[in-house]
Design a protein around this motif. Structure first.
Motif, PDB file in Angstrom:
ATOM      1  N   GLY A 184       0.230   1.663  -8.686  1.00  0.00           N
ATOM      2  CA  GLY A 184      -1.196   1.755  -8.417  1.00  0.00           C
ATOM      3  C   GLY A 184      -1.681   0.510  -7.689  1.00  0.00           C
ATOM      4  O   GLY A 184      -1.141  -0.579  -7.905  1.00  0.00           O
ATOM      5  N   ASP A 193      -6.370   3.671 -10.212  1.00  0.00           N
ATOM      6  CA  ASP A 193      -5.426   4.315  -9.297  1.00  0.00           C
ATOM      7  C   ASP A 193      -4.125   4.685 -10.018  1.00  0.00           C
ATOM      8  O   ASP A 193      -3.609   5.801  -9.858  1.00  0.00           O
ATOM      9  N   TYR A 216       2.419   7.681  -2.205  1.00  0.00           N
ATOM     10  CA  TYR A 216       2.513   6.260  -2.571  1.00  0.00           C
ATOM     11  C   TYR A 216       3.968   5.942  -2.886  1.00  0.00           C
ATOM     12  O   TYR A 216       4.783   6.856  -3.040  1.00  0.00           O
ATOM     13  N   LYS A 248      -2.601   8.472 -10.551  1.00  0.00           N
ATOM     14  CA  LYS A 248      -1.283   8.824 -10.027  1.00  0.00           C
ATOM     15  C   LYS A 248      -0.373   9.386 -11.115  1.00  0.00           C
ATOM     16  O   LYS A 248       0.338  10.359 -10.888  1.00  0.00           O
ATOM     17  N   PRO A 300      -5.449   1.972  -2.505  1.00  0.00           N
ATOM     18  CA  PRO A 300      -4.180   2.659  -2.223  1.00  0.00           C
ATOM     19  C   PRO A 300      -3.846   2.739  -0.735  1.00  0.00           C
ATOM     20  O   PRO A 300      -2.684   2.657  -0.364  1.00  0.00           O
ATOM     21  N   ASN A 301      -4.855   2.902   0.098  1.00  0.00           N
ATOM     22  CA  ASN A 301      -4.621   2.804   1.539  1.00  0.00           C
ATOM     23  C   ASN A 301      -5.769   2.016   2.143  1.00  0.00           C
ATOM     24  O   ASN A 301      -6.737   2.576   2.659  1.00  0.00           O
ATOM     25  N   ALA A 331       0.856  -1.194   0.000  1.00  0.00           N
ATOM     26  CA  ALA A 331       0.000   0.000   0.000  1.00  0.00           C
ATOM     27  C   ALA A 331       0.886   1.236   0.000  1.00  0.00           C
ATOM     28  O   ALA A 331       2.054   1.149  -0.389  1.00  0.00           O
ATOM     29  N   TYR A 332       0.336   2.340   0.462  1.00  0.00           N
ATOM     30  CA  TYR A 332       1.039   3.622   0.365  1.00  0.00           C
ATOM     31  C   TYR A 332       2.421   3.604   1.014  1.00  0.00           C
ATOM     32  O   TYR A 332       3.313   4.362   0.625  1.00  0.00           O
TER      33      TYR A 332
END
Lengths: 547, 547
Positions: free
Chosen positions: B460, B490, B447, B494, B464-465, B372-373
């Motif tokens: 992506g 995503d 990210y 981004k 994402p979180n 994730a991020y």
């Protein structure tokens, strides 16, 4: 644009009775042929053109040209100049009836007529039993726009092993007619659209009376200008057609004011992936970017200017609020050009054909947008010079069509279009008969398989055969139900099957190898039938059998 | 494994007070350091090792080594030999309590203790104000297994600009302990598991009493052996941590019978993408493939043998019907080895770290599987030598951890694992303070952003979180709701944001450029939180500002 090894080119020629030296000479002769036929090159002498194409001796060139094409370079140039000026008059008077495919067919030249028009083909065919080379120039009589059809009569017939040079036009030339149509007899013929008629009436697989949305004949359900179809002698359903891309060159502007410069267009259109996702106002909007293409060692595209789509009134009086019908001539006075866009950014070229396909068997008129088992609008940039594609034949004579030339595209084709740019390709067509498949990579092929110098590229789709899957509703359902998750599943199944059936691996070996070495990428998310491809490196197998 | 240019390496060193010549010497010294510490190299003389690492003069080497590490090569070798034999005894007597993170923390060495153990670090730090080099060898006290946590006490503290050599172990070493654990003090310490206790009790973020499935402490909710965490002096939430991978070398077997050969393992596991898709019987099944790694100019992996997973009874008596808990020692007598698998196939290496992450802020114990991020289990093969990753710091001191080393992986990681192979990396850690961000590529980073020699790679995720999105249920919900379609969205957002905020493009320019030049690929479909990455070539911008 170059960038493939001599060794690989030599491999391409193996087993076809041809060789690399011959290919080089052939390619030079073809370049001369194209330059001599090009009105924009009229200021250059024949010798100049010969030298420019790599011939160092004018007399030798003249002999070679006559041997190859059956007439002297000068005579050929004269003939082409007359043909072009003739076309200019004729196309202005033609018009397509607003009706169904039956009529479309009646207006297409029968194969015999096509062959008569293309005298050069006959010259080529007669070369002592060797594979023939054909030329398919582009004009309104040699394209179908926005659809595939098993009902189309072929323009020419080729024999397995033959090569063919095919001119293709981008359907986006009308985004700036001045740059991409004016002065180009082929493009002018195809894009001709006055109050009296169109060069090509049907654009798309929809009704000719545009009774659904009123956009125009064919409704723009399908947008690609496809040159063809080409019949392949002896091809039958169940066979596999291999189409090798031997060469690919962009089509320079023939506008006398633009001196052979090369242009392309890209539209961030309403069918783009981004369209529901705008951050800035106005929402939504469509934007067109016009590019210039620069060739050389590291060819690239650079933006010239851009504009927001403004409602365009087509020559028949229909107003197009959005980019909903192909080939609408954009009137310069209706748009505001923004210069300095993508300033200083050079986009490396990846010239490829967006569309290479054979006629599908399921329906008589098939929208050119969603790709599927028969190929079509694959929009995979790996389908460029040096690559080959294997297509499952599903109608007699295969009926191969080529179009949608792209100068560059990213995996995803996010905005809905690539950098669209007219191109001329040279292909070798090889027919693989079902009876001779055993042990070949395409032995049980049910989808378009791409081979490049380094990789096998297997094309997965959200709906591998949406025409069969959804039946009569297929051509609308596929747009509604596309998903990368489905396309990934399809790509996985295909690469597993390829490894098991072609490479002789067990299912467990195939899965292990896929995880360790196969790359899955997003082909496109804009063509109705979304794509995920699997890239399988040939290098993995380079050491098999102790080699 | 090599394959990056000297020029790029030099660039990596720009502005860090270091230079390329120094790096080369440093790298040779590190290789000697590793060889001298390696019991499998005990038969070689010190001079032999020095020559093998590129030193041509033994006396010069001895001086350089002493300058660098504060003791002679001979003294160091002796010290290491004693340390190793000591570890062998001590680890056999240790045992981790079956309890929560609080207890885990109590058993971790405090930073001061870690520094004392790692005398070499102190030597390095004292080098006249220059960036220090740290060594983080791997053993049970220096890893956390299967989870990230903001509550972990760091092993060492680094200052921005410092370099650190980090040993990492693959959690799949236990798939063939003979090849990947036996004789290796670090691996033996980490994988130790007898009826009396484990080297590392907690494996995963689940309950220590395994009250959910009974698999074992931590429940295997998370599987990666992570070395760390490393504290970064002065790092605060909102900063960005840049981790440059300067070097990466596989960890040879230290089994005296295997003479420094290198091995890896890949499991087609129950969490793999293929698991519900088997064609052949028995369904379902898990298969392990053991590989040998060959270095050289074109390094590759080749399968040694494979086996079907059979129920394994772990040393605590729990039977594992599937590969449901990491580090279960596979008993050779329970499995049937198949030889000749993937016969003749060489898989080119793409050495990279599957896991590079900082501690997430949302939860105290976070399953190491879904990326994730904060980074974590990105499983992107571009994260190898010469690449850098930018991570948003979200807890004080960042708490960087590294693990899950891979020798090769395809985009997708389809079976659930790569070719997993223990590796040692050398990193440079650069802290970017929020106040100094303006105009930098990571100015609004939310990210993990990867930079390679040629590309920006934007990661992506389906979610994402997921920790924030799903709250307390995040660690199970994310597994149920992953989709490539979400990850694509995503990745698109981004890369658009990157182009607008970092490159100063308008939204329309960004969308045009993405369509023409950005490649979207499938990162992985097996890590709970599926990934799509966008690859943006730096070459696009090489000509900006007239350069």
């Amino acid at each position: 644009m170059e960038g493939i090894s001599e060794r690989y080119l030599q491999k391409l020629f193996e087993g076809t009775g041809d060789n690399f030296t011959h290919y080089l000479r052939e390619r030079r002769l073809q370049h001369c042929w194209a330059d001599l036929a090009n009105p924009a090159e009229a200021h250059r002498s024949v010798s100049d053109i010969a030298f420019g194409c790599g011939f160092s001796d004018a007399a030798h060139f003249s002999r070679s040209f006559r041997d190859r094409f059956g007439m002297s370079p000068r005579a050929f140039r004269q003939q082409q100049a007359e043909r072009v000026s003739g076309l200019g008059v004729k196309t202005g008077q033609r018009g397509w009836p607003q009706d169904a495919v039956a009529q479309l067919r009646a207006h297409r030249p029968a194969p015999a007529i096509a062959a008569a028009e293309l005298k050069l083909v006959d010259c080529a065919v007669s070369r002592g039993g060797k594979p023939a080379h054909h030329f398919l120039t582009v004009d309104a009589t040699r394209v179908h726009w926005g659809f595939f059809s098993r009902a189309l009569k072929p323009l020419i017939e080729v024999v397995s092993g033959d090569t063919v040079t095919v001119e293709t036009l981008t359907q986006h030339a009308s985004d700036d007619p001045e740059l991409m149509i004016t002065g180009d007899p082929g493009a002018e013929s195809v894009f001709r659209w006055t109050r009296e008629g169109k060069g090509v009436e049907r654009r798309g697989a929809g009704p000719m009376d545009a009774s659904i949305y009123g956009r125009g004949a064919g409704e723009g359900f399908g947008v690609h200008i496809c040159t063809g179809p080409i019949a392949v002698k002896g091809a039958e359903p169940g066979d596999v057609l291999e189409v090798r891309i031997l060469d690919m060159v962009p089509r320079p502007s023939r506008n006398p004011n633009l001196q052979g410069r090369i242009f392309g267009s890209s539209v961030a259109a309403w069918w783009g992936y981004h369209y529901d996702e705008f951050l800035s106002e106005p929402k939504p909007r469509e934007a067109v970017t016009i590019y210039e293409i620069f060739t050389g060692d590291e060819p690239y595209a650079q933006a010239l200017y851009s504009y927001r789509w403004q409602p365009q009134t087509d020559p028949y009086g229909v107003v197009h609020q959005t980019y909903d019908y192909p080939g609408i001539p954009v009137a310069a006075e209706t748009i505001r050009r923004r210069h300095g866009v993508l300033d200083g950014i050079r986009i490396p070229l990846r010239p490829h054909f967006g569309v290479i396909g054979v006629a599908p068997r399921e329906a008589g008129l098939v929208d050119s947008v969603p790709p599927a088992y028969f190929g079509g609008n694959l929009d995979n940039w790996r389908l460029g010079k040096g690559a080959a594609i294997y297509l499952p034949v599903s109608v007699p004579e295969a009926l191969l069509s080529i179009g949608d030339p792209h100068a560059a595209q990213g995996d995803g084709e996010l905005s809905g279009t690539a950098i669209e740019c007219s191109m001329t390709g040279t292909f070798q067509i090889v027919l693989h008969k079902k009876a001779d498949f055993a042990g070949r990579p395409f032995a049980d092929l049910t989808y378009p398989l791409i081979e490049t110098e380094t990789d096998w590229v297997l094309t997965g789709f959200s709906h591998p055969n949406y025409l069969a899957e959804f039946g009569a509703k297929g051509q609308s359902e596929v747009y509604a139900k596309s998903s990368l998750d489905l396309a990934m599943k399809d790509a996985f199944r295909k690469v597993r099957r390829f490894l098991v059936n072609t490479k002789g691996l067990s299912e467990d070996e195939a899965i292990a190898l896929i995880s360790a070495a196969v790359d899955f990428g997003v082909t496109q998310v804009v063509d109705g039938n979304w794509g995920v491809h699997a890239v399988l490196s040939k290098r993995l197998f380079a050491h098999e059998d102790g080699l």
